[in-house]
Design an enzyme around this catalytic site. Structure first.
Site, PDB file in Angstrom:
ATOM      1  N   GLY A  73      49.943   7.807  -3.285  1.00 48.13           N
ATOM      2  CA  GLY A  73      50.336   6.579  -2.607  1.00 48.13           C
ATOM      3  C   GLY A  73      49.963   5.355  -3.431  1.00 48.13           C
ATOM      4  N   ASN A 155      45.549   0.937   7.619  1.00 49.64           N
ATOM      5  CA  ASN A 155      44.734   2.146   7.577  1.00 49.64           C
ATOM      6  C   ASN A 155      43.404   2.016   8.309  1.00 49.64           C
ATOM      7  OD1 ASN A 155      44.828   0.408   5.145  1.00 49.64           O
ATOM      8  ND2 ASN A 155      42.967   1.500   4.605  1.00 49.64           N
ATOM      9  N   GLN A 183      50.299   5.224   6.030  1.00 51.76           N
ATOM     10  CA  GLN A 183      49.688   5.613   7.306  1.00 51.76           C
ATOM     11  C   GLN A 183      50.734   5.861   8.386  1.00 51.76           C
ATOM     12  OE1 GLN A 183      46.516   6.280   8.196  1.00 51.76           O
ATOM     13  NE2 GLN A 183      45.686   5.842   6.175  1.00 51.76           N
ATOM     14  N   SER A 203      52.393   9.007   1.069  1.00 51.10           N
ATOM     15  CA  SER A 203      51.454   9.866   0.350  1.00 51.10           C
ATOM     16  C   SER A 203      51.302  11.216   1.043  1.00 51.10           C
ATOM     17  CB  SER A 203      50.094   9.166   0.269  1.00 51.10           C
ATOM     18  OG  SER A 203      49.115  10.050  -0.235  1.00 51.10           O
ATOM     19  N   GLY A 204      51.224  12.287   0.247  1.00 47.83           N
ATOM     20  CA  GLY A 204      51.151  13.639   0.807  1.00 47.83           C
ATOM     21  C   GLY A 204      49.906  13.916   1.632  1.00 47.83           C
ATOM     22  N   HIS A 205      48.737  13.506   1.111  1.00 47.61           N
ATOM     23  CA  HIS A 205      47.506  13.986   1.743  1.00 47.61           C
ATOM     24  C   HIS A 205      47.179  13.296   3.073  1.00 47.61           C
ATOM     25  CE1 HIS A 205      44.299  10.906   0.712  1.00 47.61           C
ATOM     26  NE2 HIS A 205      45.261  10.504  -0.101  1.00 47.61           N
ATOM     27  N   THR A 241      56.482  15.410 -16.308  1.00 46.79           N
ATOM     28  CA  THR A 241      56.995  16.640 -15.703  1.00 46.79           C
ATOM     29  C   THR A 241      56.566  16.696 -14.244  1.00 46.79           C
ATOM     30  OG1 THR A 241      56.918  17.706 -17.844  1.00 46.79           O
ATOM     31  CG2 THR A 241      57.034  19.160 -15.912  1.00 46.79           C
ATOM     32  N   CYS A 328      28.570  -0.316   2.561  1.00 43.81           N
ATOM     33  CA  CYS A 328      28.163   0.745   1.632  1.00 43.81           C
ATOM     34  C   CYS A 328      29.193   1.846   1.545  1.00 43.81           C
ATOM     35  CB  CYS A 328      26.835   1.344   2.068  1.00 43.81           C
ATOM     36  SG  CYS A 328      25.566   0.103   2.197  1.00 43.81           S
TER      37      CYS A 328
HETATM   38  C1  LIG Z   1      45.569   6.333   1.619  1.00 48.32           C
HETATM   39  C2  LIG Z   1      46.385   5.092   1.497  1.00 48.32           C
HETATM   40  C3  LIG Z   1      46.944   4.706   0.263  1.00 48.32           C
HETATM   41  C4  LIG Z   1      46.659   5.447  -1.017  1.00 48.32           C
HETATM   42  O1  LIG Z   1      47.243   6.727  -1.075  1.00 48.32           O
HETATM   43  P1  LIG Z   1      46.628   7.789  -2.105  1.00 48.32           P
HETATM   44  O2  LIG Z   1      47.613   8.912  -2.113  1.00 48.32           O
HETATM   45  O3  LIG Z   1      45.287   8.179  -1.572  1.00 48.32           O
HETATM   46  O4  LIG Z   1      46.527   7.115  -3.428  1.00 48.32           O
HETATM   47  C5  LIG Z   1      47.713   3.572   0.225  1.00 48.32           C
HETATM   48  N1  LIG Z   1      47.950   2.855   1.339  1.00 48.32           N
HETATM   49  C6  LIG Z   1      47.444   3.189   2.519  1.00 48.32           C
HETATM   50  C7  LIG Z   1      47.754   2.362   3.724  1.00 48.32           C
HETATM   51  C8  LIG Z   1      46.646   4.320   2.652  1.00 48.32           C
HETATM   52  O5  LIG Z   1      46.126   4.634   3.832  1.00 48.32           O
END
Ligand SMILES: *Cc1c(COP(=O)(O)O)cnc(C)c1O
Length: 393
Positions: A73, A155, A183, A203-205, A241, A328
């Protein structure tokens, strides 16, 4: 209640689903060819890649050739903001960028990089509920504006922004419109046509696919600077790739996430039950962000007279994962820029807790948080020299 493990930090990352692992595995074990190779071993991989692009496009309501895969992302955000701004500078002479004060660091730091290149950036304020101030937004966008970058959903506080309206303002002035939907995708309905944006990142995760894969939607006809020079993958715009297995995982995850969107109503109810309990039973609490214009799984509450880190660590001992906008936890000395932008004083931002629930959470998870949280808050407050006492507990 029995001790349990409750993962309530789905805005930070999500577990990879079994279904996603199963969809990816053949692309690691059997179909390991280079999708650019013309022989059959390469074509197997190419087929997976092409199908994945179609799946992601269908989920977003766009055409497959409007989807560009990236490494995350953050990369998609960097590419959209910098690539969009630089193209508009080089072709149209525009040197101004508009964004909001509550963007993800991937967007804010990209804007700062553009400032070092000579762009000026307007950081638009949000109202106390976390929604962008539309008056300020309207005045911020000018005929010199190259790109407007505002996230679809935040987020930290989950606030959903009026992207379609902002896109309209941007286009009236001939500027590009980008939204970070990392998000939002999988949590609410996301359709690029309805939003009227030129670019959108995901973003995938954050939706049960692996880390290290993302995508950028770029509307047909919209030109931006390319991101990586090299062998010409991703229609010459983003060489390298392709991460075929990761991309197949992302496609599988996004399809499932969109199919189970109706289940997010259950997630919303769990979130609201937890919020209602906390506000009704723990004193000196502040509900951060808008109660309605908000992602269904997101809850952000400040507990006065408490440090977020201490709360996080004690909840972790009880088996509960949450996050905090305290300093922190965020690799910086300042508390969350998002909470400060709401007008929250630093000490109240320090005591914040973000709970982000997903479809994997259950009512029992919420019961468990409801059982464990109040005594932990009471214990931490009992150690605070400035805590004035409690009228509710
Ligand atoms: C997690 C997040 C990203 C970054 O995505 P990554 O795949 O972890 O680099 C960007 N924008 C928002 C709003 C996110 O929550």
């Amino acid at each position: 209640m029995e001790n349990r493990f409750v993962y309530a930090d789905n805005a930070a990352t999500t577990p990879v689903s079994k279904e996603v692992v199963e969809a990816m595995t053949p692309y690691l074990t059997d179909f390991w060819g280079n999708p650019s190779s013309m022989y059959s071993k390469g074509r197997e991989a190419r087929r997976g890649l092409d199908e994945a692009r179609e799946t992601v496009a269908a989920a977003l309501g766009c055409a497959p050739n409007e989807v560009y895969f990236t490494s995350c992302g953050t990369e998609a955000d960097n590419w959209a903001v910098k690539g969009g701004a630089r193209y508009m500078r080089d072709k149209k002479g525009r040197t101004h960028v508009v964004t909001s004060k509550i963007e993800h660091p991937a967007v804010l730091r990209s804007c700062e990089a553009l400032e070092r290149e000579g762009f000026t950036v307007t950081y638009v304020n949000v109202k106390p509920n976390g929604v962008v101030d539309m008056n300020e937004m309207k005045n911020a966008i000018t005929d010199d504006t190259a790109i407007v970058a505002v996230m679809l959903a935040n987020n930290e506080i989950g606030t959903i922004q009026p992207i379609a309206e902002i896109a309209k303002l941007a286009h009236e002035r001939g500027a590009l419109m980008f939204t970070d939907a990392v998000q939002a995708v999988g949590a609410i309905r996301v359709d690029v046509g309805e939003l009227g944006v030129d670019m959108l990142s995901l973003s995938g995760h954050k939706l049960n696919a692996p880390k290290g894969v993302g995508a950028l939607y770029v509307k047909k006809g919209v030109r931006i600077a390319k991101f990586l020079d090299g062998g010409g993958q991703e229609r010459m715009m983003r060489s390298g790739t392709e991460n075929v297995a990761g991309i197949v995982g992302l496609a599988t995850a996004i399809k499932s996430a969109v199919e189970r969107l109706p289940d997010m109503e259950r997630v919303r109810k769990m979130r609201d039950r937890l919020a209602g309990f906390i506000l009704g039973n723990i004193s000196h609490t502040i509900y951060n962000g808008d109660p309605d214009l908000r992602l269904p799984g997101n809850l952000n509450i400040s507990f006065e007279y408490i440090e977020g880190e201490s709360l996080l660590l004690l909840l972790d001992l009880a088996g509960i994962c949450i996050s905090t906008g305290s300093a922190c936890s965020s690799n910086s000395l300042e508390p969350s820029h998002v909470l400060l932008a709401l007008g929250l004083p630093a000490e109240k931002a320090h005591g914040s807790m973000r709970v982000s629930l997903s479809h994997l959470n259950t009512d029992e998870d919420v019961d468990y948080i409801i059982e464990k949280l109040p005594p932990i808050v009471a214990r931490l407050r009992a150690m605070s020299p400035i805590y004035p006492g409690d009228d509710k507990q």
